[in-house]
Design a protein around this motif. Sequence first.
Motif, PDB file in Angstrom:
ATOM      1  N   GLY A 108      13.795  15.123  28.794  1.00  0.00           N
ATOM      2  CA  GLY A 108      13.365  15.487  27.327  1.00  0.00           C
ATOM      3  C   GLY A 108      13.593  14.191  26.397  1.00  0.00           C
ATOM      4  O   GLY A 108      14.775  13.789  26.566  1.00  0.00           O
ATOM      5  N   ILE A 109      12.791  13.567  25.784  1.00  0.00           N
ATOM      6  CA  ILE A 109      12.932  12.613  24.908  1.00  0.00           C
ATOM      7  C   ILE A 109      12.250  13.099  23.658  1.00  0.00           C
ATOM      8  O   ILE A 109      10.968  13.566  23.279  1.00  0.00           O
ATOM      9  CB  ILE A 109      11.917  11.259  25.198  1.00  0.00           C
ATOM     10  CG1 ILE A 109      12.736  10.909  26.658  1.00  0.00           C
ATOM     11  CG2 ILE A 109      12.349  10.169  24.185  1.00  0.00           C
ATOM     12  CD1 ILE A 109      12.011   9.583  27.098  1.00  0.00           C
ATOM     13  N   GLY A 110      13.220  13.261  22.591  1.00  0.00           N
ATOM     14  CA  GLY A 110      12.747  13.950  21.266  1.00  0.00           C
ATOM     15  C   GLY A 110      12.817  15.221  21.298  1.00  0.00           C
ATOM     16  O   GLY A 110      12.425  16.137  20.352  1.00  0.00           O
ATOM     17  N   THR A 111      13.480  15.831  22.408  1.00  0.00           N
ATOM     18  CA  THR A 111      13.428  17.265  22.400  1.00  0.00           C
ATOM     19  C   THR A 111      14.691  17.608  23.503  1.00  0.00           C
ATOM     20  O   THR A 111      14.871  16.899  24.072  1.00  0.00           O
ATOM     21  CB  THR A 111      12.232  18.086  22.969  1.00  0.00           C
ATOM     22  OG1 THR A 111      12.564  19.465  23.175  1.00  0.00           O
ATOM     23  CG2 THR A 111      11.784  17.418  24.277  1.00  0.00           C
ATOM     24  N   VAL A 112      15.410  18.726  22.911  1.00  0.00           N
ATOM     25  CA  VAL A 112      16.473  19.226  23.844  1.00  0.00           C
ATOM     26  C   VAL A 112      16.074  20.322  24.897  1.00  0.00           C
ATOM     27  O   VAL A 112      16.831  21.009  25.532  1.00  0.00           O
ATOM     28  CB  VAL A 112      17.494  19.897  22.827  1.00  0.00           C
ATOM     29  CG1 VAL A 112      18.176  18.645  22.194  1.00  0.00           C
ATOM     30  CG2 VAL A 112      17.162  20.729  21.957  1.00  0.00           C
ATOM     31  N   THR A 113      14.684  20.784  24.525  1.00  0.00           N
ATOM     32  CA  THR A 113      14.151  21.910  25.548  1.00  0.00           C
ATOM     33  C   THR A 113      12.966  21.364  26.170  1.00  0.00           C
ATOM     34  O   THR A 113      12.026  21.701  25.957  1.00  0.00           O
ATOM     35  CB  THR A 113      13.877  22.874  24.886  1.00  0.00           C
ATOM     36  OG1 THR A 113      13.060  22.733  23.712  1.00  0.00           O
ATOM     37  CG2 THR A 113      15.226  23.709  24.319  1.00  0.00           C
TER      38      THR A 113
END
Length: 268
Positions: free
Chosen positions: A22-27
């Motif tokens: 993920g890039i810009g998200t942890v999920t």
Amino acid sequence: SGIRIGAPGANTLISGTGSGIGIGTVTPGVLVDVQGHAGSGAQTTIRSKSTAANASNFVRAESSDNLYIGLLKYGTGHSAYGALPAGGGAVYANSSVPITIMSDGGSGYINFATGGNTERVRISSEGYVTKPNTPAFFATHTGNSASDSIGYITYNTGGPYYNNGSHFNVNGRFTAPVTGIYHMHFHCFVHTGVTQGNIEIVLRRFNSGGSGETFLTRNFDNKVNSNYGPAFSMAWTGPLTASQYVQVYSYDELHHANGYFFGGYLVG
């Protein structure tokens, strides 16, 4: 069960067998999940950039049998590859991979814009293809003036029913704006005052300077009485080079008010 680089909500990298990247998200919800900023005017960009203009960039999706499709930015250091010029871009698939552009919705459509952001072609959800800038015209001569209908037929200013692209003029010339295949059609009936027995009309093509006259098609009949008629129709489909023009020539006087009609359009 993964590695996080960066602060939550910022540019964050998560990796692990169970979640993906993920890039810009942890999920991440897919194998590689890129999410950008929200809000008006926001844009998320994924970039593959070469360090020199003569190199190419290719982002592709590939199956296990080595067939692929992708976005190609062709470098200026390459020679033209068929229709793809050096420095151009393409949606490219190798081997015999079919390419489908799909708008998968009940009212979805596909349009194409060139020369800026102006729409040039649209395919509707019903499959109707419209080309609003197609060169096309249909004209007649209104009023009681003959407008020199013996010779090359002219049209008064009220004559054109439509003239898409303004390639037809009142002198009766349609000038091809682009090289292609065109269709032309002409219809008329002869004036009552004509007494000759043989009546003839001709469609001619000229080069831009008036040279290279070519007979494209013609029609003829016999005048048998003083009534209006006979009626004529002729049609032609064929190639025109950009700047060539076509005109209709009449050897006899045609009926004046809405007595002759000339039309045509670019086929492709």
